[in-house]
Design a protein around this motif. Structure first.
Motif, PDB file in Angstrom:
ATOM      1  N   GLY A 188       0.903  -1.235   0.034  1.00  0.00           N
ATOM      2  CA  GLY A 188      -0.029  -0.024  -0.040  1.00  0.00           C
ATOM      3  C   GLY A 188       0.914   1.269   0.022  1.00  0.00           C
ATOM      4  O   GLY A 188       1.931   1.200   0.031  1.00  0.00           O
ATOM      5  N   SER A 189       0.194   2.588   0.047  1.00  0.00           N
ATOM      6  CA  SER A 189       0.781   3.740   0.121  1.00  0.00           C
ATOM      7  C   SER A 189       1.547   3.757   1.565  1.00  0.00           C
ATOM      8  O   SER A 189       0.834   3.623   2.318  1.00  0.00           O
ATOM      9  N   VAL A 190       2.618   4.457   1.469  1.00  0.00           N
ATOM     10  CA  VAL A 190       3.409   4.980   2.793  1.00  0.00           C
ATOM     11  C   VAL A 190       3.748   6.284   2.602  1.00  0.00           C
ATOM     12  O   VAL A 190       4.219   6.796   1.709  1.00  0.00           O
ATOM     13  N   ILE A 224      -2.473  -2.269  -7.663  1.00  0.00           N
ATOM     14  CA  ILE A 224      -3.370  -3.310  -8.113  1.00  0.00           C
ATOM     15  C   ILE A 224      -4.365  -2.982  -9.224  1.00  0.00           C
ATOM     16  O   ILE A 224      -4.382  -3.775 -10.118  1.00  0.00           O
ATOM     17  N   PRO A 225      -5.240  -1.968  -8.936  1.00  0.00           N
ATOM     18  CA  PRO A 225      -6.427  -1.749  -9.916  1.00  0.00           C
ATOM     19  C   PRO A 225      -5.700  -1.522 -11.117  1.00  0.00           C
ATOM     20  O   PRO A 225      -6.455  -1.574 -12.253  1.00  0.00           O
ATOM     21  N   ILE A 226      -4.517  -1.047 -11.481  1.00  0.00           N
ATOM     22  CA  ILE A 226      -3.912  -0.795 -12.323  1.00  0.00           C
ATOM     23  C   ILE A 226      -3.085  -2.048 -13.075  1.00  0.00           C
ATOM     24  O   ILE A 226      -3.444  -2.272 -14.270  1.00  0.00           O
ATOM     25  N   LEU A 227      -2.950  -2.957 -12.185  1.00  0.00           N
ATOM     26  CA  LEU A 227      -1.943  -4.192 -12.833  1.00  0.00           C
ATOM     27  C   LEU A 227      -3.491  -4.969 -13.346  1.00  0.00           C
ATOM     28  O   LEU A 227      -3.168  -5.913 -14.415  1.00  0.00           O
ATOM     29  N   THR A 228      -4.523  -4.957 -12.691  1.00  0.00           N
ATOM     30  CA  THR A 228      -5.677  -5.853 -13.250  1.00  0.00           C
ATOM     31  C   THR A 228      -6.158  -5.001 -14.321  1.00  0.00           C
ATOM     32  O   THR A 228      -7.297  -5.671 -14.919  1.00  0.00           O
ATOM     33  N   GLY A 229      -5.900  -3.987 -14.765  1.00  0.00           N
ATOM     34  CA  GLY A 229      -6.714  -3.280 -15.877  1.00  0.00           C
ATOM     35  C   GLY A 229      -7.854  -2.697 -15.542  1.00  0.00           C
ATOM     36  O   GLY A 229      -8.451  -1.899 -16.523  1.00  0.00           O
ATOM     37  N   ARG A 271      -8.048   0.104 -13.786  1.00  0.00           N
ATOM     38  CA  ARG A 271      -7.643   1.576 -13.744  1.00  0.00           C
ATOM     39  C   ARG A 271      -6.330   1.690 -14.669  1.00  0.00           C
ATOM     40  O   ARG A 271      -5.717   0.699 -14.850  1.00  0.00           O
ATOM     41  N   ASP A 272      -6.103   3.287 -14.949  1.00  0.00           N
ATOM     42  CA  ASP A 272      -4.771   3.288 -16.134  1.00  0.00           C
ATOM     43  C   ASP A 272      -3.857   4.088 -14.935  1.00  0.00           C
ATOM     44  O   ASP A 272      -4.330   4.930 -14.162  1.00  0.00           O
ATOM     45  N   TYR A 273      -2.702   3.920 -15.076  1.00  0.00           N
ATOM     46  CA  TYR A 273      -1.663   4.607 -14.371  1.00  0.00           C
ATOM     47  C   TYR A 273      -1.782   5.822 -15.061  1.00  0.00           C
ATOM     48  O   TYR A 273      -1.716   6.236 -16.342  1.00  0.00           O
ATOM     49  N   VAL A 282      -5.444   9.887 -10.127  1.00  0.00           N
ATOM     50  CA  VAL A 282      -4.854   9.027  -9.183  1.00  0.00           C
ATOM     51  C   VAL A 282      -5.625   7.613  -8.781  1.00  0.00           C
ATOM     52  O   VAL A 282      -6.496   7.898  -7.997  1.00  0.00           O
ATOM     53  N   ALA A 283      -4.931   6.649  -9.154  1.00  0.00           N
ATOM     54  CA  ALA A 283      -5.591   5.141  -8.769  1.00  0.00           C
ATOM     55  C   ALA A 283      -5.459   4.940  -7.317  1.00  0.00           C
ATOM     56  O   ALA A 283      -4.235   5.305  -6.773  1.00  0.00           O
ATOM     57  N   ASP A 284      -6.354   3.968  -6.875  1.00  0.00           N
ATOM     58  CA  ASP A 284      -6.074   3.663  -5.253  1.00  0.00           C
ATOM     59  C   ASP A 284      -4.883   2.672  -5.075  1.00  0.00           C
ATOM     60  O   ASP A 284      -4.560   2.181  -6.324  1.00  0.00           O
ATOM     61  N   ARG A 285      -4.413   2.619  -4.050  1.00  0.00           N
ATOM     62  CA  ARG A 285      -3.275   1.581  -3.916  1.00  0.00           C
ATOM     63  C   ARG A 285      -3.528   0.855  -2.572  1.00  0.00           C
ATOM     64  O   ARG A 285      -3.086   1.186  -1.442  1.00  0.00           O
TER      65      ARG A 285
END
Lengths: 192, 592
Positions: free
Chosen positions: A48-50, A104-109, A111-113, B333-336
């Protein structure tokens, strides 16, 4: 009375923000500042974000940095910089690592980076881009990316009076001292 | 010498300096590092991971009654588990000084609720201290031990995430070496049978009166006089936030000893200031008592009672001030969200579990809670430690009674099973249910950062010890259908679910594979090996079906442009789950 300064480090779990902030705060304490540093552990570490928040001055009360309060935002990962950009002062500085880690949402397609993240940060704030990953790889240890960014931060905040080599010697494990000093100095040179 | 320490590190140092000789805890964010930092004082302090918080507190109580200074540490919800001994020990009082640390988590950084445990002090009728930085975290442990011994009370030591995990400067001191008190059998004090407890309760009420006198006298509760137009009463991190916002433009009554409250001091302060604010994170614990004493103050009508507090919230609520901020479009900005690591042994388990229809998946507390997130989505519930099995039992009984075609699959980790899962499984067997219990044994306590537990073979202080045999334990409880499987082997996993679902009696599936982040012990290396290699995608063969992406592995990325999957070499650890799900065999091991 030294005015309180606010340094916000943002990245992704596992990028080494904790070691960078450990060296940073040790240097600031050695220079005689009151220092407070805040991190969030636990669940957030699993990819996650840190964020790590460092505040220093003659007397610091709150350990956390609010929106519009950071003097500098150091982005270990570009999109995380855009996520926390609202924490920067209107005239604050950004040091952004030219490095992307898809979530993860980007990896799974799903969302877009986001496109042109660094450009979008530049539009809003005085920004220095640094290829810390590339520099660290050239040095032969990709893991020193965090200390390259620390060097850049120190230069950008005008903290280069402190004897950082000495601080690194006292805070990192012996076999990693030399490589980290090299990485730190590369980071300093990367900022004009 | 001044050192930058987290509140947790400072508490550990305080335990050392205060002459504590016994400390026990169960790991839980944000409290975990307290015991980890006490553990190195091997010569002076016996430090132990207990299987759960009730056991931790009870063993600390035993140490106190035996005459030693003792400490127990836990996260806020852990005190719920330990509440049973807490309330009666409030009656009996102590021999050696004893501190119970509650690490609350306002904002729920890593918790299932944000309960305000200050109410436990009032409820259990014990003294309470609240530090506001690391220096106080250290010094107040020493104060807590003195108060505990002088007033014959356990001291509840209330911290919050920002106190536990923020580093601030601390001046270190020396250890106070004290002689252990002698143990004297005293049934009128420690044998809480009704005839004794009736007397103890009367004595306890008198004790609380003495503690209130102390609260009014102690310098732990102090005034800071500045301009008297605004007066602020605050404790813990809220005090630091108040100082950040108001600086020397307000006067303060800073409270460190917050139960019983110093009502005389509070009245004196209220009489001197024009407007009185009570600034508290979460509940109006102090405010309610001040208002009940007939003193006017402003609190929760302005300061929110949900979520974590910060200086900005206080400035907005009380001064209507807001800092200008950079405006931009944040929606791109996508969630992480946190996710199961690449190579996590839980991935194969959840991938197969997610395919099952007509099941209720009761989850529990640990990394495997992430199995409920997208794209695995294999979880229905999460309430508290151990609840997966017992909630599942209740649900299954109801489904069965109403002839609903539903099976319950309970998912629990090894450490959580030892914590409170064993009792729940007894319930399943004893009451003749047919739930399926899955114990995900990753050979360590994962989420909190790799603490030893009764299944790992080592103690907190590194001593080799017995390893619980989970299949034998489960068998002894009365479960007749037990399978131990490798969760990274999907066909083995699938067969295990088929097998369990075909049974009409309780079954247990134990998945046995170490956490991918665990530093392997010698035994782990012998059983599981070390290096598994890397996987790669043959782009010629990849048809872009994205089935491998449904495993949720962070080492895999789907490239929308070319409709192919790529595996990040820096992330992959070669667990082969993606390789097994690929329908066209496009994924293989590098070099094979």
């Amino acid at each position: 009375m030294a005015e309180v300064k606010n340094i916000l480090l943002v990245g992704v779990g596992g990028q080494g923000t904790i070691l960078a902030s450990k060296i940073l705060s040790a240097g600031l304490v050695g220079a005689g500042y009151d220092v407070k540093m805040s991190e969030v552990h636990g669940m957030a570490q699993r990819g996650g974000s840190v964020t790590t928040q460092v505040r220093y001055g003659s007397e610091v009360f709150s350990p956390i940095i609010g929106k519009g309060q950071a003097d500098i935002l150091v982005c270990f990962e570009a999109m995380e910089g855009l996520r926390l950009l609202d924490h920067l002062k209107l005239n604050g500085k950004v040091v952004v690592n030219d490095y992307k880690i898809p979530s993860i949402p980007i990896l799974t397609g799903k969302r877009d980076y986001p496109e042109d993240v660094i450009e979008k940060i530049k539009e809003k704030a005085s920004t220095m881009t640094i290829d810390a990953a590339g520099i660290a790889e050239d040095l032969g240890d990709a893991k020193t990316m965090n200390v390259v960014l620390l060097g850049a931060l120190v230069k950008a905040m005008g903290l280069d009076e402190i004897d950082w080599e000495d601080v690194i010697r006292k805070t990192v494990k012996e076999k990693f001292i030399d490589i980290n000093i090299k990485a730190f100095n590369k980071g300093i040179k990367a900022i004009k | 010498m001044r050192r930058l320490l987290t509140g947790n590190e400072a508490v550990a140092r305080g335990a050392y300096e205060a002459g504590i000789t016994y400390a026990a805890a169960y790991p839980g964010t944000p409290s975990t590092e307290i015991l980890e930092n006490i553990a190195p004082y091997r010569k002076e302090i016996i430090a132990e991971w207990a299987p759960n918080e009730k056991v931790a507190l009870e063993s600390a109580i035993g140490a106190s009654i035996a005459g030693a200074r003792a400490l127990a540490a836990m996260k806020h919800v852990g005190v719920n588990v330990a509440a049973d001994p807490l309330f009666t020990f409030g009656y009996t009082g102590v021999n050696g000084g004893i501190v119970l640390i509650t690490a609350d988590d306002p904002g729920m950084h890593s918790s299932q609720n944000e309960q305000d445990n200050r109410y436990y002090a009032k409820f259990a009728k014990v003294a309470m201290l609240e530090p506001s930085n690391s220096q106080e975290s250290k010094d107040m442990i020493k104060a807590a031990i003195e108060i505990s011994e002088k007033y014959d009370t356990l001291v509840l030591f209330r911290m919050t995430t920002r106190i536990c995990h923020s580093k601030t400067l601390v001046e270190l001191g020396e250890r106070e070496e004290i002689d252990k008190k002698s143990y004297v059998k005293n049934l009128q004090k420690y044998d809480a049978v009704p005839s004794v407890s009736r007397k103890l309760h009367v004595q306890l009420e008198k004790k609380l009166e003495k503690l209130e006198e102390f609260s009014n006298e102690t310098e732990i509760n102090y005034f800071e006089w500045n301009d008297k137009k605004i007066g602020i009463i605050a404790s813990g991190i809220a005090y630091q936030y108040a100082k950040e916002v108001f600086g020397d433009k307000a006067s303060y009554l800073k409270l460190g000893f917050t139960y019983p409250l110093p009502m005389k001091k509070i009245k004196e302060f209220a009489d001197e200031v024009e407007t009185l604010y009570v600034i508290e994170e979460l509940e109006p614990f102090i405010e309610e008592q001040i208002k009940a004493a007939g003193i006017d103050c402003i609190g929760k009508e302005k300061v929110p009672r949900t979520g974590e507090l910060n200086p900005d919230i206080i400035a907005k609520a009380l001064l209507n001030e807001e800092r200008p901020i950079i405006e931009y479009d944040k929606s791109i900005v996508a969630d992480r969200p946190p996710t199961l690591c690449a190579g996590c042994p839980h991935r194969g388990f959840f991938y197969e579990l997610a395919k099952r229809k007509n099941v209720m998946i009761t989850g529990d507390i640990g990394c495997y809670g992430l199995g409920g997130m997208d794209p695995l989505n294999a979880k229905d519930t999460c309430i508290c430690m151990g609840a997966s099995i017992s909630m599942g039992h209740g649900a299954q009984k109801v489904f069965n009674k109403f002839n609903e075609d539903m099976r319950v699959i309970a998912v629990i980790g090894d450490s959580t099973f030892f914590h409170t899962g064993i009792n729940s499984l007894l319930d399943v067997v004893y009451n003749r249910s047919n739930t399926i219990t899955c114990i995900l044994d990753n050979r360590i306590t994962g989420m909190t950062g790799h603490q030893e537990n009764p299944g790992t073979g080592f103690t907190l202080q590194g001593m080799p010890t017995k390893i619980v045999d989970i299949p034998a334990l489960v068998k002894a409880i009365g479960v007749e259908h037990i399978k131990v499987v490798n969760p990274l082997n999907l066909s083995e996993m699938k067969e295990a679910f088929d097998w369990a679902l075909s049974l009409d009696e309780p079954s247990v599936i134990i998945t046995r594979w170490p956490c991918v982040l665990k530093k392997h012990s010698q035994l782990d290396r012998e059983e599981f090996g070390d290096y598994m290699g890397l996987c790669e995608v043959d782009e010629e063969k990849c048809i872009g079906c994205r089935i491998c992406i449904k495993t949720g592995c962070p080492a895999l990325q789907f490239n929308k442009e070319i409709k192919k999957v790529k595996i990040y070499k820096t992330q992959c650890i070669g667990c082969e789950v993606c390789l097994q799900v690929c329908p066209v065999k496009a994924i293989s091991k590098v070099g094979e």
